[in-house]
Design a protein around this motif. Structure first.
Motif, PDB file in Angstrom:
ATOM      1  N   PRO A  26       0.835  -1.215   0.000  1.00 52.11           N
ATOM      2  CA  PRO A  26       0.000   0.000   0.000  1.00 52.11           C
ATOM      3  C   PRO A  26       0.869   1.265   0.000  1.00 52.11           C
ATOM      4  N   VAL A  27       0.523   2.188  -0.890  1.00 51.26           N
ATOM      5  CA  VAL A  27       1.324   3.419  -1.025  1.00 51.26           C
ATOM      6  C   VAL A  27       0.435   4.655  -0.941  1.00 51.26           C
ATOM      7  N   PRO A  28       0.996   5.768  -0.468  1.00 49.09           N
ATOM      8  CA  PRO A  28       0.244   7.021  -0.538  1.00 49.09           C
ATOM      9  C   PRO A  28       0.103   7.436  -2.004  1.00 49.09           C
ATOM     10  N   PRO A  29      -0.971   8.151  -2.351  1.00 48.36           N
ATOM     11  CA  PRO A  29      -1.214   8.464  -3.769  1.00 48.36           C
ATOM     12  C   PRO A  29      -0.093   9.251  -4.440  1.00 48.36           C
ATOM     13  N   TYR A  30       0.682  10.024  -3.673  1.00 49.86           N
ATOM     14  CA  TYR A  30       1.711  10.822  -4.343  1.00 49.86           C
ATOM     15  C   TYR A  30       2.837   9.944  -4.901  1.00 49.86           C
ATOM     16  N   LEU A  31       2.823   8.651  -4.548  1.00 54.00           N
ATOM     17  CA  LEU A  31       3.846   7.739  -5.078  1.00 54.00           C
ATOM     18  C   LEU A  31       3.371   6.958  -6.310  1.00 54.00           C
ATOM     19  N   LEU A  32       2.193   7.278  -6.773  1.00 56.89           N
ATOM     20  CA  LEU A  32       1.742   6.687  -8.032  1.00 56.89           C
ATOM     21  C   LEU A  32       2.578   7.301  -9.160  1.00 56.89           C
ATOM     22  N   ALA A  33       3.225   6.486  -9.984  1.00 61.72           N
ATOM     23  CA  ALA A  33       4.134   7.082 -10.967  1.00 61.72           C
ATOM     24  C   ALA A  33       4.298   6.179 -12.181  1.00 61.72           C
ATOM     25  N   PHE A  34       4.419   6.800 -13.346  1.00 61.06           N
ATOM     26  CA  PHE A  34       4.657   6.036 -14.562  1.00 61.06           C
ATOM     27  C   PHE A  34       5.324   6.930 -15.608  1.00 61.06           C
ATOM     28  N   ALA A  35       5.871   6.288 -16.610  1.00 59.52           N
ATOM     29  CA  ALA A  35       6.442   7.017 -17.743  1.00 59.52           C
ATOM     30  C   ALA A  35       6.246   6.155 -18.979  1.00 59.52           C
ATOM     31  N   VAL A  36       6.209   6.798 -20.136  1.00 60.44           N
ATOM     32  CA  VAL A  36       6.053   6.083 -21.406  1.00 60.44           C
ATOM     33  C   VAL A  36       7.015   6.699 -22.410  1.00 60.44           C
ATOM     34  N   GLY A  37       7.761   5.866 -23.103  1.00 59.65           N
ATOM     35  CA  GLY A  37       8.681   6.414 -24.098  1.00 59.65           C
ATOM     36  C   GLY A  37       9.408   5.296 -24.802  1.00 59.65           C
ATOM     37  N   SER A  38      10.452   5.674 -25.521  1.00 65.93           N
ATOM     38  CA  SER A  38      11.316   4.673 -26.135  1.00 65.93           C
ATOM     39  C   SER A  38      12.304   4.268 -25.047  1.00 65.93           C
ATOM     40  N   LEU A  39      11.990   3.186 -24.360  1.00 64.29           N
ATOM     41  CA  LEU A  39      12.757   2.831 -23.156  1.00 64.29           C
ATOM     42  C   LEU A  39      13.300   1.425 -23.252  1.00 64.29           C
ATOM     43  N   THR A  40      14.485   1.284 -22.750  1.00 64.60           N
ATOM     44  CA  THR A  40      15.105  -0.031 -22.688  1.00 64.60           C
ATOM     45  C   THR A  40      15.850  -0.125 -21.360  1.00 64.60           C
ATOM     46  N   SER A  41      16.315  -1.338 -20.989  1.00 62.23           N
ATOM     47  CA  SER A  41      16.881  -1.435 -19.643  1.00 62.23           C
ATOM     48  C   SER A  41      18.137  -2.289 -19.622  1.00 62.23           C
ATOM     49  N   LYS A  42      18.900  -2.118 -18.561  1.00 59.67           N
ATOM     50  CA  LYS A  42      20.102  -2.933 -18.359  1.00 59.67           C
ATOM     51  C   LYS A  42      20.159  -3.328 -16.883  1.00 59.67           C
ATOM     52  N   GLU A  43      20.517  -4.585 -16.650  1.00 64.26           N
ATOM     53  CA  GLU A  43      20.587  -5.081 -15.260  1.00 64.26           C
ATOM     54  C   GLU A  43      21.771  -4.436 -14.545  1.00 64.26           C
ATOM     55  N   LEU A  44      21.558  -4.058 -13.284  1.00 63.35           N
ATOM     56  CA  LEU A  44      22.650  -3.507 -12.471  1.00 63.35           C
ATOM     57  C   LEU A  44      23.012  -4.440 -11.326  1.00 63.35           C
ATOM     58  N   GLY A  45      22.105  -5.323 -10.980  1.00 58.80           N
ATOM     59  CA  GLY A  45      22.331  -6.220  -9.853  1.00 58.80           C
ATOM     60  C   GLY A  45      21.109  -7.094  -9.683  1.00 58.80           C
ATOM     61  N   PRO A  46      21.120  -7.991  -8.674  1.00 57.57           N
ATOM     62  CA  PRO A  46      20.006  -8.940  -8.546  1.00 57.57           C
ATOM     63  C   PRO A  46      18.657  -8.273  -8.292  1.00 57.57           C
ATOM     64  N   ARG A  47      18.676  -7.042  -7.741  1.00 59.34           N
ATOM     65  CA  ARG A  47      17.393  -6.394  -7.448  1.00 59.34           C
ATOM     66  C   ARG A  47      17.202  -5.092  -8.215  1.00 59.34           C
ATOM     67  N   SER A  48      18.137  -4.773  -9.108  1.00 61.49           N
ATOM     68  CA  SER A  48      18.077  -3.458  -9.770  1.00 61.49           C
ATOM     69  C   SER A  48      18.394  -3.522 -11.244  1.00 61.49           C
ATOM     70  N   ARG A  49      17.666  -2.716 -11.995  1.00 61.08           N
ATOM     71  CA  ARG A  49      18.043  -2.449 -13.387  1.00 61.08           C
ATOM     72  C   ARG A  49      17.800  -0.970 -13.626  1.00 61.08           C
ATOM     73  N   VAL A  50      18.456  -0.447 -14.665  1.00 62.65           N
ATOM     74  CA  VAL A  50      18.214   0.952 -15.004  1.00 62.65           C
ATOM     75  C   VAL A  50      17.476   0.997 -16.336  1.00 62.65           C
ATOM     76  N   TRP A  51      16.463   1.845 -16.393  1.00 64.24           N
ATOM     77  CA  TRP A  51      15.712   2.105 -17.624  1.00 64.24           C
ATOM     78  C   TRP A  51      16.145   3.463 -18.174  1.00 64.24           C
ATOM     79  N   ALA A  52      16.270   3.531 -19.484  1.00 68.51           N
ATOM     80  CA  ALA A  52      16.624   4.813 -20.111  1.00 68.51           C
ATOM     81  C   ALA A  52      16.300   4.717 -21.587  1.00 68.51           C
ATOM     82  N   GLU A  53      16.341   5.855 -22.252  1.00 67.26           N
ATOM     83  CA  GLU A  53      16.281   5.795 -23.709  1.00 67.26           C
ATOM     84  C   GLU A  53      17.551   5.088 -24.170  1.00 67.26           C
ATOM     85  N   PRO A  54      17.493   4.339 -25.295  1.00 74.14           N
ATOM     86  CA  PRO A  54      18.662   3.545 -25.702  1.00 74.14           C
ATOM     87  C   PRO A  54      19.930   4.394 -25.801  1.00 74.14           C
TER      88      PRO A  54
END
Ligand SMILES: CC/C=C\C/C=C\C[C@@H](O)/C=C/C=C/C=C\[C@@H](O)CCCC(=O)O
Ligand SMILES: [Zn+2]
Length: 584
Positions: A186-214
């Motif tokens: 459960p989260v407070p409404p101000y933490l509702l968040a999204f983005a849409v674009g030309s996005l791709t990702s790369k793994e940084l670790g077992p629990r993390s990846r980074v998303w960015a434009e290519p």
């Protein structure tokens, strides 16, 4: 009728929302979301249910069987938006609002392709803190009420959506794709968040990846490669990480903040990409919010310091664990400078310099400053110094355990602290931090050998020998501390020796540009003008426009830069710059 949050129409006598099912079709052509929000209440109830909305075009409200429910949308109030009052017949526990958002929705920025790194595809992102979620979803937009949600976003097929939630799956339907998400915590409404674009990702670790434009992905992955170490350091300080994933999203340049702690998916400004990991303290800050802010949450913007003061404290503990106490002290010194500036800025509004604010009739975006961050940090440091680190660490753990997944007020913090650390609040004069303007004389002052060495060089041109081991943080502090009456010749010499106008570190660059232009050294004016077209982070736009606007010679440059680039800034940044230029 009981309104506990001055920034929400929520009536605490009405039932609370438990879950949100949100479906939205993202229409880049009209810059609207065509959406429906199904709210499931904690209990069935008869009578009015008040929701927060801003600029929503409400098409209808129905119950779980599709039967229309009566509603009234009140005229908009400038800060709060419009109250949507739905009349619930007895036994109704679920309702669906069909609506579309406005192209001017305050939480959304719609970017055209030239505003992105790739230049080919549009981009959309949300920024809901503090009270902008209501411009995207009709809901009880107060952090007192946490929701779990499911969401489906329909986007052009060539694009990818990301959300501060767990990804469930994607299906393609003709030219569109539908992507599904679930937020089990459960989260407070101000933490509702999204983005849409030309996005791709790369793994940084077992629990993390980074998303960015290519085009930006590899640099982002290099810069943030240390995130897993940070996560481990934070867990050893504050306990297990509760959000499963800590992914990062590199935002387009117009993102108005350094970072936003959206759970599972922190949003980060591209101005952090310095090429040497020197600005990752912002990642530490957003990660720290996973405990302070996202887990234990301020009950309203009036208690914002509980989110930010605790987070700055936790951020510096993470930095200390990873880079040592000297580095943490340098950041504390930068923080103290920014606090003093904010106190000066709000000198005509001393009531906004107390930690516990009273914000009826005040827009949170206008009350925002470094005060809750840095004055809050000082109060917590004072308490830590008063009781000793081991005792304070135990207190912090118990605080996090008691209030996890809850919201609290400053008054509740005081009661908890009195019980846990008897006498400590009085010992540090906590009332002066919480309820009085300014900063108490007795507040802790950062001290370290490197800070002392820097202080000796204040206003001078340091030798290569002096600076050979300086980190960008030392450069920033050195530049921010330049006396206002330093002769332009000092800046000429500094630039000749250290090429500061070419700095890749955005903090160093802005500190340099502001100090040099303020002192009348105009050589970097062209760089300042160009930079105003490259970034949208308010932390940089505001001081740069202010220093330009404060000089008769440069005012025209500031106005021309705004004329040229203003349309590309986020609306909240645009508004801030407009105010600076109007006052000049
Ligand atoms: C007393 C203040 C009361 C309420 C303010 C609450 C929210 C204000 C709103 O303007 C949103 C702020 C969002 C901040 C997000 C990230 C910051 O930590 C960034 C700080 C600046 C930077 O690094 O760029
Ligand atoms: Zn923060």
């Amino acid at each position: 009728m009981a309104r506990l949050d001055p920034h929400s129409y929520n009536d605490s006598t009405q039932p609370e929302t438990e879950t949100l099912d949100w479906k939205a079709r993202v229409d880049f052509r009209t810059r609207r979301l065509h959406a429906e929000a199904t709210l499931t209440l904690k209990e069935a109830s008869a009578g009015p249910l008040d929701l927060d909305t801003r600029d929503l075009d409400i098409r209808g409200v129905v119950d779980a069987q599709g039967r229309p429910l009566p509603y009234i949308l009140s005229p908009p109030e400038p800060i709060l938006g419009s109250r949507l009052r739905i009349e619930l017949p007895a036994g109704v526990k679920q309702l669906t609002v069909r609506y579309r958002t406005s192209p001017e929705a305050s939480a959304l920025q719609w970017l055209s392709p030239p505003q992105t790194a790739g230049g080919q595809q549009p981009f959309l992102f949300s920024q809901c803190q503090a009270i902008h979620a209501r411009s995207v979803v009709p809901l009880q937009d107060t952090p007192r009420i946490r929701i779990r949600y499911r969401a489906s976003l329909r986007v052009p097929k060539q694009l990818k959506s990301v959300m501060a939630a767990s990804f469930v799956g994607r299906e393609e339907h003709g030219v569109e794709a539908e992507e599904h998400y679930e937020m089990p915590q459960p989260v407070p409404p101000y933490l509702l968040a999204f983005a849409v674009g030309s996005l791709t990702s790369k793994e940084l670790g077992p629990r993390s990846r980074v998303w960015a434009e290519p085009e930006a992905l590899e640099d982002a992955a290099d810069e943030f490669a240390g995130v897993d170490d940070m996560l481990k350091a934070a867990e050893s300080l504050f306990g297990p990480y509760d959000w499963e994933r800590f992914d990062l999203l590199l935002m387009p340049p117009s993102f108005p903040y350094g970072g936003m702690e959206n759970p599972r998916l922190t949003f980060l400004t591209p101005t952090l990409i310095a090429g040497d990991k020197s600005l990752v303290n912002v990642v530490a800050h957003e990660l720290a919010h996973s405990w302070t802010g996202n887990l234990v949450t301020n009950a309203s913007a009036e208690h914002f310091w509980l989110n930010e003061g605790f987070t700055v404290f936790a951020e510096r503990r993470i930095l200390e664990a990873l880079a040592g106490p000297e580095v943490a002290a340098l950041h504390a010194a930068l923080g103290r400078r920014s606090l003093d500036e904010a106190l000066h800025h709000f000198r005509a509004h001393p009531q906004l310099t107390a930690l516990r604010t009273h914000l009826s009739g005040v827009d949170p975006d206008e009350a925002f400053s470094q005060i809750p961050y840095e004055k809050g940090y000082l109060l917590l440091r004072a308490l830590e110094d008063a009781v000793g680190r081991p005792t304070f660490d135990g207190f912090l753990r118990r605080y996090l355990a008691k209030y996890r997944f809850q919201a609290l007020t400053t008054e509740e913090f005081v009661r908890f602290t009195e019980a846990e650390l008897p006498g400590a609040l009085a010992k540090v004069d906590a009332d002066a931090y919480l309820n009085r303007p300014g900063v108490p004389e007795s507040a802790p002052r950062p001290a370290s050998a490197r800070l002392e060495a820097l202080e000796k060089l204040r206003g001078k041109v340091p030798s290569q020998q002096d600076t050979k081991d300086w980190t960008p943080t030392e450069w920033q502090l050195f530049l921010e501390s330049m006396p206002a009456d330093t002769a332009p010749g000092v800046f000429r010499e500094l630039d000749a020796k250290y090429a500061l106008t070419d700095s890749r570190n955005s903090e160093v660059l802005v500190a340099w540009l502001v100090a040099a232009l303020r002192a009348g050294f105009d050589a970097p004016l062209g760089r300042a003008e160009a930079f105003l077209g490259e970034v949208g982070r308010m932390k940089y736009l505001k001081p740069l426009y202010s220093v330009l606007a404060s000089s008769r010679d440069h005012r025209k440059v500031a106005r021309a830069a705004f004329e040229k680039h203003g349309a590309r800034y986020h609306p909240i940044a645009r508004q801030g710059v407009e105010l600076i230029l109007a006052r000049a």
